[in-house]
Design a protein around this motif. Structure first.
Motif, mmCIF file in Angstrom:
data_model
loop_
_atom_site.group_PDB
_atom_site.id
_atom_site.type_symbol
_atom_site.label_atom_id
_atom_site.label_comp_id
_atom_site.label_asym_id
_atom_site.label_seq_id
_atom_site.Cartn_x
_atom_site.Cartn_y
_atom_site.Cartn_z
ATOM 1 N N PRO A 51 0.823 -1.208 0.000
ATOM 2 C CA PRO A 51 0.000 0.000 0.000
ATOM 3 C C PRO A 51 0.863 1.266 0.000
ATOM 4 O O PRO A 51 1.851 1.352 0.734
ATOM 5 C CB PRO A 51 -0.809 -0.118 1.295
ATOM 6 C CG PRO A 51 -0.918 -1.595 1.513
ATOM 7 C CD PRO A 51 0.419 -2.146 1.059
ATOM 8 N N GLY A 52 0.511 2.215 -0.876
ATOM 9 C CA GLY A 52 1.222 3.488 -0.949
ATOM 10 C C GLY A 52 2.472 3.479 -1.808
ATOM 11 O O GLY A 52 3.139 4.497 -1.937
ATOM 12 N N SER A 53 2.797 2.364 -2.443
ATOM 13 C CA SER A 53 4.021 2.299 -3.253
ATOM 14 C C SER A 53 3.730 2.644 -4.706
ATOM 15 O O SER A 53 2.586 2.719 -5.138
ATOM 16 C CB SER A 53 4.681 0.923 -3.135
ATOM 17 O OG SER A 53 3.804 -0.081 -3.578
ATOM 18 N N SER A 54 4.822 2.856 -5.470
ATOM 19 C CA SER A 54 4.663 3.271 -6.861
ATOM 20 C C SER A 54 5.891 2.891 -7.683
ATOM 21 O O SER A 54 6.938 2.531 -7.136
ATOM 22 C CB SER A 54 4.438 4.777 -6.939
ATOM 23 O OG SER A 54 5.577 5.467 -6.466
ATOM 24 N N CYS A 73 -4.627 -0.809 -8.644
ATOM 25 C CA CYS A 73 -3.587 0.190 -8.874
ATOM 26 C C CYS A 73 -4.048 1.163 -9.945
ATOM 27 O O CYS A 73 -4.962 0.872 -10.710
ATOM 28 C CB CYS A 73 -2.269 -0.461 -9.271
ATOM 29 S SG CYS A 73 -2.331 -1.379 -10.821
ATOM 30 N N GLU A 74 -3.393 2.308 -9.984
ATOM 31 C CA GLU A 74 -3.676 3.318 -10.992
ATOM 32 C C GLU A 74 -2.598 3.249 -12.071
ATOM 33 O O GLU A 74 -1.410 3.283 -11.781
ATOM 34 C CB GLU A 74 -3.704 4.709 -10.370
ATOM 35 C CG GLU A 74 -4.848 4.905 -9.413
ATOM 36 C CD GLU A 74 -4.843 6.276 -8.775
ATOM 37 O OE1 GLU A 74 -4.478 7.255 -9.459
ATOM 38 O OE2 GLU A 74 -5.180 6.349 -7.593
ATOM 39 N N THR A 79 -7.939 2.916 -13.269
ATOM 40 C CA THR A 79 -7.730 1.957 -12.182
ATOM 41 C C THR A 79 -7.875 0.532 -12.692
ATOM 42 O O THR A 79 -8.837 0.213 -13.392
ATOM 43 C CB THR A 79 -8.748 2.205 -11.048
ATOM 44 O OG1 THR A 79 -8.571 3.536 -10.560
ATOM 45 C CG2 THR A 79 -8.542 1.213 -9.911
ATOM 46 N N LYS A 97 0.816 3.301 -9.478
ATOM 47 C CA LYS A 97 0.772 3.589 -8.048
ATOM 48 C C LYS A 97 -0.447 2.916 -7.444
ATOM 49 O O LYS A 97 -1.417 2.621 -8.145
ATOM 50 C CB LYS A 97 0.778 5.088 -7.775
ATOM 51 C CG LYS A 97 -0.455 5.828 -8.226
ATOM 52 C CD LYS A 97 -0.341 7.305 -7.877
ATOM 53 C CE LYS A 97 -1.621 8.023 -8.277
ATOM 54 N NZ LYS A 97 -1.624 9.409 -7.848
ATOM 55 N N THR A 98 -0.353 2.657 -6.160
ATOM 56 C CA THR A 98 -1.459 1.992 -5.485
ATOM 57 C C THR A 98 -1.601 2.527 -4.069
ATOM 58 O O THR A 98 -0.605 2.766 -3.382
ATOM 59 C CB THR A 98 -1.273 0.462 -5.453
ATOM 60 O OG1 THR A 98 -2.358 -0.131 -4.724
ATOM 61 C CG2 THR A 98 0.032 0.047 -4.815
ATOM 62 N N ASP A 99 -2.831 2.728 -3.654
ATOM 63 C CA ASP A 99 -3.108 3.119 -2.277
ATOM 64 C C ASP A 99 -3.311 1.898 -1.388
ATOM 65 O O ASP A 99 -2.979 1.919 -0.216
ATOM 66 C CB ASP A 99 -4.357 4.005 -2.211
ATOM 67 C CG ASP A 99 -4.140 5.360 -2.853
ATOM 68 O OD1 ASP A 99 -2.996 5.865 -2.849
ATOM 69 O OD2 ASP A 99 -5.120 5.921 -3.382
ATOM 70 N N VAL A 100 -3.871 0.821 -1.978
ATOM 71 C CA VAL A 100 -4.262 -0.354 -1.188
ATOM 72 C C VAL A 100 -3.330 -1.546 -1.354
ATOM 73 O O VAL A 100 -3.430 -2.526 -0.621
ATOM 74 C CB VAL A 100 -5.704 -0.792 -1.533
ATOM 75 C CG1 VAL A 100 -6.685 0.316 -1.218
ATOM 76 C CG2 VAL A 100 -5.822 -1.213 -2.987
ATOM 77 N N CYS A 102 -1.249 -4.229 -4.412
ATOM 78 C CA CYS A 102 -1.718 -5.100 -5.491
ATOM 79 C C CYS A 102 -0.632 -6.113 -5.846
ATOM 80 O O CYS A 102 0.531 -5.973 -5.472
ATOM 81 C CB CYS A 102 -2.089 -4.286 -6.730
ATOM 82 S SG CYS A 102 -0.735 -3.363 -7.471
#
Length: 115
Positions: A51-54, A73-74, A79, A97-100, A102
């Protein structure tokens, strides 16, 4: 060759930190599924994003295929959710990038170019 010569048991592989050209992408991990001896690189991989990585903006000279196995992810301002497939055409550019978090299955015929 026997069946086992063609099978890669991903559950038996350890996640490795993604480090490319000396750059450590924090929170991103890789498992190599198909390594090409001729080009000395993995062409099919699993990527796990915490989570939070890119991963930064980059170009795919020969295109790319992504299948989202878990999470979301975006990519390209859109998405990808679990079960979604994305084909990136040759010279397609994007970041990830992803908030959750993946897990992605990627087929990458040629090395990416960071932009």
């Amino acid at each position: 060759m026997a069946f086992e010569d063609y099978v890669k048991r991903s559950s038996a592989l350890e996640w490795q930190p993604l480090i490319e050209n000396g750059v450590h992408y924090r929170g991103v991990f890789v498992k190599s599924l198909r390594f090409d001896q001729q080009t000395n690189r993995s062409k099919t991989i699993l990527l796990k994003f915490e989570p939070g990585s890119s991963y930064p903006y980059h170009n795919h000279p020969a295109g790319e295929e992504i299948f989202c196995l878990e999470g979301s992810c975006e990519v390209f301002e859109g998405t990808l959710n679990a079960g979604d497939y994305l084909y990136t055409p040759p010279n397609g550019k994007h970041s990830v990038k992803t908030d959750v978090g993946c897990v992605l299955l990627l087929s990458i015929p040629e090395e990416v170019e960071l932009l």
